[in-house]
Scaffold this motif. Structure first.
Motif, PDB file in Angstrom:
ATOM      1  N   LYS D   3       0.875  -1.123   0.424  1.00 48.57           N
ATOM      2  CA  LYS D   3       0.131  -0.059  -0.052  1.00 48.57           C
ATOM      3  C   LYS D   3       0.534   1.166   0.365  1.00 48.57           C
ATOM      4  N   SER D  27      -7.748   1.576  -4.577  1.00 51.99           N
ATOM      5  CA  SER D  27      -7.608   0.456  -2.722  1.00 51.99           C
ATOM      6  C   SER D  27      -6.368   0.642  -2.094  1.00 51.99           C
ATOM      7  N   ASP D 337      -7.666   1.005 -11.194  1.00 44.25           N
ATOM      8  CA  ASP D 337      -7.843   0.704  -9.934  1.00 44.25           C
ATOM      9  C   ASP D 337      -8.523   2.443  -9.816  1.00 44.25           C
TER      10      ASP D 337
END
Lengths: 346, 346, 346, 346
Positions: D3, D27, D337
């Motif tokens: 992330k 995300s 995304d």
């Protein structure tokens, strides 16, 4: 809390289109079936709604109430007034959850419906059973039959609620000067909605005759039974989406600016979709694309008049967005699930 | 009745541009001189106003009050508030006819001007001498100093006049929800008038603070001295030209729909530029490009509220058109001379 | 030079409405009779065209060719393609002057008409007799049957004429990217012209299939017989009035920027309604409301491409305005009589 | 795949605002820090961008490159041309990932930059190292310095790529008639973007001088080194968001309609954000709010001209959307995304 399968009847109108987009983002919806009562065979969605040019996943199926109940856990009707009450009867008979975006179940009295809609009303028992889903003020928990409020009614009632519930104003002085973009007038081409007629123009229409008047009065009367009538005008704007309801009402002699400010603050303190901005007037643009209702309020000492400016996106908070908010309340889901909060910039 | 030579000061603003176009069609105007107080040398008009691309005849001359008086028979000021009162003084001192489109001479009391305009007022004596040129209701015959009304004030006062003059309404209940196109906000680029901000939007502005409020109240008080204040909101529309003032006022108990209709009929029976259309609501589009003010009126039995819809082109009837109408009255010309009646189609 | 009485058939469309307004300002027209082939009884004009709200003078009469010829000196047809050729035959048979705004008489060959219009053509003899009224380039003096050019054709041909007549460009390289406001698409509501569809949008339509293509090619061939085809696209704009035709064409190797500038200067030197502004690009706004065609031209050294930007008001220069210009030429009137030159400000 | 924490410099412009909205839906992004080089103290976001009226979470921090690198994993610059190259240098020096939405790193040669931008260029070494992020055609995997393409360049290059890469057209015949909404012109009020000037108008601007021309030519030359120049016009539309690039190019003698169709089909067969619709012309509306580029193509047998219509949302696919697409490619994330695919209805 289980995941749900949803049927949507009436994808070809603007309300249905937007509702479909939002349902796709709902974390608890695992399947969406689309039905159209004009389809006789399954039809690709992108053919029914050309703007869904890239959607090759979904088809619009011929309307079939048994099939809907067999395959799904709830049904949304985004069909026209007069149509829904004919389609919805078997669902009600089978205690199957219904959320209706038309006006067919909003009014409690058949006679009132027939006076304003000029069409046969649904059955009295069904009207009485329906829940008027003004989401911030009437909780839909444990309800099964939701009459989703009209777009003008939503903007107007959220603007008036704090003042009427707290009896701060003269109930005989309510004046609503409401303005809407053309998406509120629907998809069918007409002289009034022809580009050449709308552009560079304002058109007043249905003055004192708009169908949303009786649902507003009915709800106001639940808050204060002395309300009898409101002055309500509608003006068609040269924009596509959005409503501004400018509301004027006389304060009672004891009402102060501080009291007015306080009641707006407290009424909506815990409501994620109502943003009260005090004397800062909201613009239509700041809510387009979202489920917000933004409220600004100015108390005029010189005239003892309170002006409330209430803005919503008529297709989200005024239609499909509030429908999902009701759906969330019914099922105990997070109130914001599936609901857009990103404004269309700039 | 002699032909006249005219000076126009302030061609670079929208009001001046439109006034110039109309003056060219006036049968009694033989010469138009253009002056700008920002010009230091004579400048081709098409350079000052690019939209006059083909006008090679006229130049904009440096402002010079002596020269104006020497060459001309009257002067129009289409300059900004605060500027005109500085420029106009020598003309008044020489008893030279002045028609002023700014707000500098509209209010009778210097203190009121200073409160609303936040600028120094003209001299009390000059303010008292000026004639408030609401053309249909205040005859300008034999007047020399015309304060031409504001655009919002024109639409509002023509809509209210019959009701207030005949005492048919509660004077404490006057609410004006006025909407205007962006040309009313002038030519200077600003965040509020940026295309991206105006398009697809409505913006409320200067609620209860608009400069036209005091001139409306002052005129209403001449018709009924018990008027004390009005509720007045302004909303910026995504259109260029035009105003719709939607006016709400409570009828007195004895007022009937017939009385209301009658008083509008009679007040404007002989006025070529006010068209009363009864319950047929006027649109902005039907007056753009013309000097008309169109009025529609609906009396609501349920709320005892009278709604008046008043539409004008803010740059014609709300500015240069009414200025020429006053000029015609001053000089005994045909009231319609030079004034456009062809609506911009479609 | 005698004053004239005029019949106008087809007031209900935008072209007819605007033509009617202009005819009222023509110094040589003493009477205008309005006819509609859909009227069965005389009908007040303001009922047929609500925007003429104040016109209580004129009625629209049921169509009657004999009556028209008995009462008038010339007839304008502002009727649709396919309709005019049926209505106009008796006038031609009686040698009665006709000015037709539809496309029915523009093409010299019936087969070409039928290919592009998908309708039966007028008689070959009538087509051959008609004068293609591109006013600046084809003088209508002594003509009796005028086929008034299409709006796109007018903008395109005035932009191309200097280059094609003087053989400065490769005739196989002509590309026209034309854009029009919605008034060009007419008054009948349609999905494509629905406000919600037009606003915030651009729509390409009838690419390479627009009816104005063959009249453009036919005229270009009269100037240079080697022209065979053009690339022509049309885009619907979110505006009401106006056309911008952006024209691209390859210069021949010997063509210079100076030559290009010179030929535009000379071609239109004495034309009151064509304004050539060199490299200054015209905007649509600067011609709306007028009979002007404004032209800007840029020669790109890097690509040897000449870009011409041609703007007109489609309802004036592109329809009724040019029709009056032809009428003036036919009758030896001042070419500018009745024609508007005041741009809609701002 | 980890992330990431992201810094965004330049939230006050339209590109930055939209990028910020999208990053919130990504995300793999766990934190977003906002920086402004005009802020001297942390400032609430809703104060910097009033349309983010309800965003009380974020602040805009004073620009500080060390802090950005200490707190984050990558930085997006949505700052103006000329500003970014000054700000980005320390990041490049520290091998810190940069995605730049300005034009500062798009051109490989400093001299070309300075000719078109009239500003000092970044260092040659940095220009050479930057990756031109035309996402569908230049894979950003393993790149660290992304020069995100211009909006016009994106629409144009995606429309031309299949034809140029496969050598189906005459490279000296490329003509691009590009039209854009006003959001492309930025937030600063100007005479050209004043509502009154844009509404009801089209304005050609920077003909053959637009800054996006050299990046288009540079990329085309990578596909076919014989390309030397293109004809490129830009027109300002009365809409807020969206670009239509109408592209005209001559087919080579051996090119057939089938070949053209085939090459568009295959080039974009696996690209989720390019939708090729054959002869069906796309509208601007069908992509507003999304990261799609929609392409329609018509081959005209009569003129041997291929017309490509390419539409994008200039603020998504033409700015922040493509930036995220590049970010996804750089990091091996799902290409879609964070990227919006819901069109703004209706």
């Amino acid at each position: 809390m289980m995941k749900m399968k949803i049927a949507l009847v009436g994808i070809s109108g603007y309300g249905g289109m937007v509702l479909y987009q939002m349902l796709q983002h709902h974390s608890q919806v695992t399947q969406i079936e689309l039905y159209g009562h004009q389809q006789t065979v399954p039809t690709p969605l992108s053919q029914v709604v050309p703007l869904f040019v890239g959607d090759h996943t979904h088809q619009v199926l011929p309307y079939d109430s048994s099939k809907i109940m067999a395959h799904n856990d709830a049904v949304f009707f985004a069909t026209s007034a007069g149509v829904t009450s004919q389609l919805a009867a078997p669902f009600i008979a089978h205690h199957f959850p219904v959320i209706d975006l038309s006006g067919d179940y909003r009014l409690k009295q058949p006679a009132t419906y027939e006076k304003w809609y000029h069409k046969p009303a649904a059955k009295l028992a069904d009207l009485q059973m329906a829940h008027y889903g003004l989401a911030e003020l009437n909780d839909a928990r444990h309800q099964s039959y939701i009459a989703n409020p009209g777009c003008y009614a939503t903007a107007t009632l959220l603007g008036l609620a704090p003042l009427i519930q707290d009896h701060l104003v003269d109930v005989d002085s309510i004046i609503v000067d409401a303005k809407s973009g053309t998406s509120g007038a629907g998809k069918t081409p007409s002289a009034m909605a022809h580009f050449t007629q709308v552009n560079d123009n304002l058109q007043l229409y249905k003055v004192n005759e708009h169908k949303h008047i009786p649902e507003i009065v009915q709800q106001l009367q639940q808050w204060d039974s002395t309300v009898s009538a409101i002055q309500f005008s509608t003006t068609l704007l040269p924009i596509t989406r959005g409503i501004l309801a400018t509301i004027y009402v006389k304060a009672t002699p004891t009402t102060t600016a501080t009291m007015v400010d306080h009641v707006f603050q407290t009424t909506y303190a815990n409501q994620p979709f109502v943003r009260y901005t005090g004397q800062q007037m909201p613009t239509i643009k700041q809510v387009v694309g979202t489920n917000y209702c933004d409220l600004g309020v100015i108390y005029n000492e010189a005239t003892h008049t309170i002006m409330v400016a209430s803005v919503i996106d008529n297709l989200v908070k005024g239609a499909g967005g509030q429908a999902i908010q009701n759906f969330n309340q019914m099922n105990g889901f997070d109130e914001a699930d599936g609901l857009p909060t990103d404004v269309l910039l700039p």
